[in-house]
Write an enzyme that holds these catalytic residues in place. Structure first.
Site, PDB file in Angstrom:
ATOM      1  N   PHE A 152     -15.573  85.418 -85.413  1.00  0.00           N
ATOM      2  CA  PHE A 152     -14.931  84.684 -84.326  1.00  0.00           C
ATOM      3  C   PHE A 152     -14.138  83.520 -84.923  1.00  0.00           C
ATOM      4  O   PHE A 152     -14.508  82.951 -85.948  1.00  0.00           O
ATOM      5  CB  PHE A 152     -15.996  84.175 -83.344  1.00  0.00           C
ATOM      6  CG  PHE A 152     -15.430  83.435 -82.176  1.00  0.00           C
ATOM      7  CD1 PHE A 152     -14.591  84.070 -81.273  1.00  0.00           C
ATOM      8  CD2 PHE A 152     -15.735  82.091 -81.969  1.00  0.00           C
ATOM      9  CE1 PHE A 152     -14.060  83.379 -80.191  1.00  0.00           C
ATOM     10  CE2 PHE A 152     -15.209  81.393 -80.881  1.00  0.00           C
ATOM     11  CZ  PHE A 152     -14.371  82.039 -79.997  1.00  0.00           C
TER      12      PHE A 152
ATOM     13  N   ASP B 151     -23.411  80.601 -90.496  1.00  0.00           N
ATOM     14  CA  ASP B 151     -22.983  80.697 -89.097  1.00  0.00           C
ATOM     15  C   ASP B 151     -23.929  81.693 -88.433  1.00  0.00           C
ATOM     16  O   ASP B 151     -23.810  82.903 -88.606  1.00  0.00           O
ATOM     17  CB  ASP B 151     -21.527  81.161 -89.000  1.00  0.00           C
ATOM     18  CG  ASP B 151     -21.023  81.194 -87.563  1.00  0.00           C
ATOM     19  OD1 ASP B 151     -21.865  81.270 -86.637  1.00  0.00           O
ATOM     20  OD2 ASP B 151     -19.793  81.163 -87.358  1.00  0.00           O
TER      21      ASP B 151
ATOM     22  N   HIS C 246     -24.715  84.425 -83.905  1.00  0.00           N
ATOM     23  CA  HIS C 246     -25.153  85.734 -83.393  1.00  0.00           C
ATOM     24  C   HIS C 246     -26.631  85.982 -83.683  1.00  0.00           C
ATOM     25  O   HIS C 246     -27.122  87.064 -83.380  1.00  0.00           O
ATOM     26  CB  HIS C 246     -24.369  86.870 -84.076  1.00  0.00           C
ATOM     27  CG  HIS C 246     -22.902  86.865 -83.806  1.00  0.00           C
ATOM     28  ND1 HIS C 246     -22.048  87.820 -84.320  1.00  0.00           N
ATOM     29  CD2 HIS C 246     -22.116  86.024 -83.076  1.00  0.00           C
ATOM     30  CE1 HIS C 246     -20.810  87.574 -83.926  1.00  0.00           C
ATOM     31  NE2 HIS C 246     -20.827  86.482 -83.182  1.00  0.00           N
TER      32      HIS C 246
ATOM     33  N   GLN D 144     -23.440  79.219 -76.213  1.00  0.00           N
ATOM     34  CA  GLN D 144     -22.387  79.558 -75.269  1.00  0.00           C
ATOM     35  C   GLN D 144     -22.862  80.779 -74.466  1.00  0.00           C
ATOM     36  O   GLN D 144     -23.753  81.516 -74.881  1.00  0.00           O
ATOM     37  CB  GLN D 144     -21.084  79.824 -76.068  1.00  0.00           C
ATOM     38  CG  GLN D 144     -19.859  80.142 -75.244  1.00  0.00           C
ATOM     39  CD  GLN D 144     -19.708  81.624 -75.027  1.00  0.00           C
ATOM     40  OE1 GLN D 144     -20.209  82.425 -75.813  1.00  0.00           O
ATOM     41  NE2 GLN D 144     -19.036  82.003 -73.958  1.00  0.00           N
TER      42      GLN D 144
ATOM     43  N   LYS E  73     -23.923  84.316 -75.844  1.00  0.00           N
ATOM     44  CA  LYS E  73     -24.877  84.442 -76.955  1.00  0.00           C
ATOM     45  C   LYS E  73     -26.267  84.858 -76.472  1.00  0.00           C
ATOM     46  O   LYS E  73     -26.540  84.834 -75.273  1.00  0.00           O
ATOM     47  CB  LYS E  73     -24.969  83.131 -77.735  1.00  0.00           C
ATOM     48  CG  LYS E  73     -23.641  82.491 -78.067  1.00  0.00           C
ATOM     49  CD  LYS E  73     -22.752  83.331 -78.972  1.00  0.00           C
ATOM     50  CE  LYS E  73     -21.416  82.602 -79.136  1.00  0.00           C
ATOM     51  NZ  LYS E  73     -20.515  83.217 -80.079  1.00  0.00           N
TER      52      LYS E  73
ATOM     53  N   ARG F  63     -23.087  56.442 -84.891  1.00  0.00           N
ATOM     54  CA  ARG F  63     -24.195  55.475 -84.890  1.00  0.00           C
ATOM     55  C   ARG F  63     -25.215  55.831 -85.952  1.00  0.00           C
ATOM     56  O   ARG F  63     -25.199  56.930 -86.523  1.00  0.00           O
ATOM     57  CB  ARG F  63     -24.901  55.488 -83.525  1.00  0.00           C
ATOM     58  CG  ARG F  63     -24.082  54.931 -82.397  1.00  0.00           C
ATOM     59  CD  ARG F  63     -24.937  54.696 -81.159  1.00  0.00           C
ATOM     60  NE  ARG F  63     -24.122  54.060 -80.143  1.00  0.00           N
ATOM     61  CZ  ARG F  63     -23.664  54.662 -79.033  1.00  0.00           C
ATOM     62  NH1 ARG F  63     -24.008  55.905 -78.766  1.00  0.00           N
ATOM     63  NH2 ARG F  63     -22.893  54.024 -78.193  1.00  0.00           N
TER      64      ARG F  63
ATOM     65  N   TYR G 243     -23.775  49.313 -80.753  1.00  0.00           N
ATOM     66  CA  TYR G 243     -22.329  49.302 -80.937  1.00  0.00           C
ATOM     67  C   TYR G 243     -21.917  49.080 -82.389  1.00  0.00           C
ATOM     68  O   TYR G 243     -20.878  48.493 -82.678  1.00  0.00           O
ATOM     69  CB  TYR G 243     -21.674  48.285 -79.992  1.00  0.00           C
ATOM     70  CG  TYR G 243     -21.744  48.741 -78.550  1.00  0.00           C
ATOM     71  CD1 TYR G 243     -21.138  49.939 -78.166  1.00  0.00           C
ATOM     72  CD2 TYR G 243     -22.423  48.015 -77.587  1.00  0.00           C
ATOM     73  CE1 TYR G 243     -21.213  50.395 -76.861  1.00  0.00           C
ATOM     74  CE2 TYR G 243     -22.501  48.451 -76.272  1.00  0.00           C
ATOM     75  CZ  TYR G 243     -21.893  49.658 -75.906  1.00  0.00           C
ATOM     76  OH  TYR G 243     -21.965  50.098 -74.619  1.00  0.00           O
TER      77      TYR G 243
ATOM     78  N   ARG H 265     -23.008  65.387 -77.805  1.00  0.00           N
ATOM     79  CA  ARG H 265     -24.389  65.551 -77.350  1.00  0.00           C
ATOM     80  C   ARG H 265     -24.534  66.615 -76.263  1.00  0.00           C
ATOM     81  O   ARG H 265     -23.600  66.918 -75.544  1.00  0.00           O
ATOM     82  CB  ARG H 265     -24.907  64.218 -76.803  1.00  0.00           C
ATOM     83  CG  ARG H 265     -25.011  63.114 -77.840  1.00  0.00           C
ATOM     84  CD  ARG H 265     -25.612  61.869 -77.233  1.00  0.00           C
ATOM     85  NE  ARG H 265     -24.781  61.316 -76.178  1.00  0.00           N
ATOM     86  CZ  ARG H 265     -23.876  60.343 -76.370  1.00  0.00           C
ATOM     87  NH1 ARG H 265     -23.685  59.837 -77.568  1.00  0.00           N
ATOM     88  NH2 ARG H 265     -23.170  59.884 -75.362  1.00  0.00           N
TER      89      ARG H 265
HETATM   90  C1  LIG Z   1     -19.507  81.963 -80.540  1.00  0.00           C
HETATM   91  C2  LIG Z   1     -19.324  81.772 -81.986  1.00  0.00           C
HETATM   92  C3  LIG Z   1     -19.058  80.504 -82.535  1.00  0.00           C
HETATM   93  C4  LIG Z   1     -18.724  79.292 -81.719  1.00  0.00           C
HETATM   94  O1  LIG Z   1     -19.615  78.957 -80.739  1.00  0.00           O
HETATM   95  P1  LIG Z   1     -19.097  78.117 -79.465  1.00  0.00           P
HETATM   96  O2  LIG Z   1     -20.382  77.620 -78.885  1.00  0.00           O
HETATM   97  O3  LIG Z   1     -18.375  79.070 -78.578  1.00  0.00           O
HETATM   98  O4  LIG Z   1     -18.236  77.015 -79.943  1.00  0.00           O
HETATM   99  C5  LIG Z   1     -19.005  80.403 -83.902  1.00  0.00           C
HETATM  100  N1  LIG Z   1     -19.155  81.463 -84.701  1.00  0.00           N
HETATM  101  C6  LIG Z   1     -19.368  82.697 -84.220  1.00  0.00           C
HETATM  102  C7  LIG Z   1     -19.535  83.837 -85.177  1.00  0.00           C
HETATM  103  C8  LIG Z   1     -19.439  82.898 -82.846  1.00  0.00           C
HETATM  104  O5  LIG Z   1     -19.597  84.136 -82.364  1.00  0.00           O
END
Ligand SMILES: *Cc1c(COP(=O)(O)O)cnc(C)c1O
Length: 424
Positions: free
Chosen positions: A110, A181, A184, A207, A210, A239, A246, A256
């Protein structure tokens, strides 16, 4: 031989597959608890690295969630944040990646895997995937290294762990940081260890699409205290825990999560282990059945990835062997009541973003360097993870539909002109 649904025959299946997301009264109850508490946002930073969470009367759902999620993935620290892309870019910054550095990423993933480096001024450099697993190839990674390389981002693609032994060996030899990453790979393991806990840091996404979701959301996992503290600082506008509110120590963001998302994710996490096993068992059964049909090649699962998650179920469709084009196949399968798609149309480097000349790096020669990524874009067929939350009968319907299309493959010749005029 029965007539294909795409040509007016009866579909193998009309019942829907399981829907996503999965939730019940427990999500409802915890969301209402947050609502009535009035504590909708995260009110203390530093929860990930110091045992200051859950003191007093207020309980932070985000603090509790990041602790539980990290533990479930064998990581010492979990730092929740707004999105998966935010998790990637914050983790890269915390690992020392800076303006002008190069970050090696697979070409088949992605876009966020490649735009996270860009977001912090670094340059994504592509390498190829392995033909049998669709995961980053350690050999191709090593060839892409230059003196400017600072980090590599292997993706546990589709939920199946990448070759972390091979990747870590190359990375350590060249003093390169490894960010997994794991967008998935919720609940997936590499050699029994949680994905996201093997490299220097990991990044997950929550997201909507997922395998665990709060609509949006993300988390960074790491075993390194200094990295965890930096990540917290970056998502809390620079921070520092224990310092005046601050006083800002570095360029950070507000990345966040809300307490509503924390509440949802705590409930979703309780479902994860069971759902992961259900999807895995169904997918293993499906792969055994589909492998017997000419031209259908489910992706290879290496021993180290035996405890995989199913985010996308992928098989390679070999058009020559099957006898029809992938486009015709996917159209026919959808008409039979089996939703499926072809995934990325081209590897990342062929996106207008990289071809426009806007980024000061030559992206024109990657097609020759990434033949497996090119081929994956032409051969892959994807099924969504929700389809694997159901029963064996659901899997049998998929097999019946693929077998039906295979048996009727010659009917495409006679309907060629007819098909061209339909709206699929
Ligand atoms: C969905 C995804 C992301 C990004 O996640 P978001 O929460 O949509 O920003 C990053 N890497 C891979 C492989 C993804 O499938």
């Amino acid at each position: 031989m029965s007539k294909l649904a795409v040509f007016g025959g009866e579909a193998v299946r009309t019942a829907p597959f399981p829907s996503w997301p999965v939730f019940d009264e427990s999500e409802e109850k915890s969301l209402l608890e947050v609502l009535h508490s009035g504590q909708w946002w995260r009110y203390t930073m530093g929860e990930a690295t110091e045992a200051i969470a859950n003191t007093g009367t207020l309980r932070s759902t985000v603090a509790e969630f990041q602790e539980q999620f990290a533990q479930a993935h064998n990581a010492r620290f979990g730092i929740a944040c707004a999105t998966g892309m935010a998790a990637l870019q914050v983790a890269l910054r915390a690992l020392g990646v800076d303006r002008g550095d190069e970050v090696i990423v697979p070409a088949y993933t992605f876009i966020a895997t490649a735009t996270a480096p860009l977001a912090i001024g670094a340059t994504p450099v592509f390498c190829d995937i392995d033909y049998d697993t669709f995961n980053l190839s350690p050999e191709s990674f090593e060839k892409a290294i230059t003196p400017a390389t600072r980090a590599v981002i292997p993706v546990h693609f589709a939920g199946v762990a990448a070759d972390m032994e091979g990747i870590m060996a190359v990375a350590r030899k060249h003093n390169i940081m490894v960010l997994e990453d794991a967008a998935h790979a919720h609940g997936a393991r590499w050699n029994g260890r949680g994905c996201g806990s093997i490299g220097d840091a990991g990044a997950f996404s929550f997201q909507f699409s997922k395998n665990m979701t709060a609509g949006e959301g993300g988390i960074i996992t790491t075993n390194n205290l200094a990295v965890a503290e930096l990540c917290e600082s970056y998502i809390w506008v620079g921070r520092k825990a224990g310092r005046p509110w601050y006083e800002h120590h570095r360029m950070g963001w507000n990345f966040r999560l809300t307490e509503f998302q924390g509440a949802l994710l705590l409930e979703q996490l309780k479902r994860l282990a069971r759902q992961t096993i259900t999807r895995r068992e169904n997918s293993l059964y499906l792969s055994r059945q589909l492998s017997q049909i000419p031209g259908i090649r489910p992706l290879h699962i290496t021993d180290y990835a035996a405890e995989f998650a199913v985010h996308i179920y992928i098989f390679r469709f070999l058009a020559e062997t099957f006898g029809i084009s992938r486009g015709d196949f996917v159209t026919a399968l959808n008409a039979e009541g089996i939703p499926c798609l072809t995934g990325y149309s081209f590897p990342l480097y062929r996106n207008p973003l990289f071809q426009s000349g806007e980024i000061a790096h030559d992206y024109s020669r990657y097609s020759e360097l990434c033949p497996n990524s090119e081929r994956a874009c032409k051969e892959a067929v994807w099924l969504e993870h929700r389809m694997f939350l159901g029963t064996r009968q659901d899997m049998d319907d998929i097999v019946s539909a693929v077998a039906k299309v295979y048996a009727a493959r010659h009917s495409f010749e006679s309907h060629r002109t007819e098909l061209a005029s339909t709206s699929f």
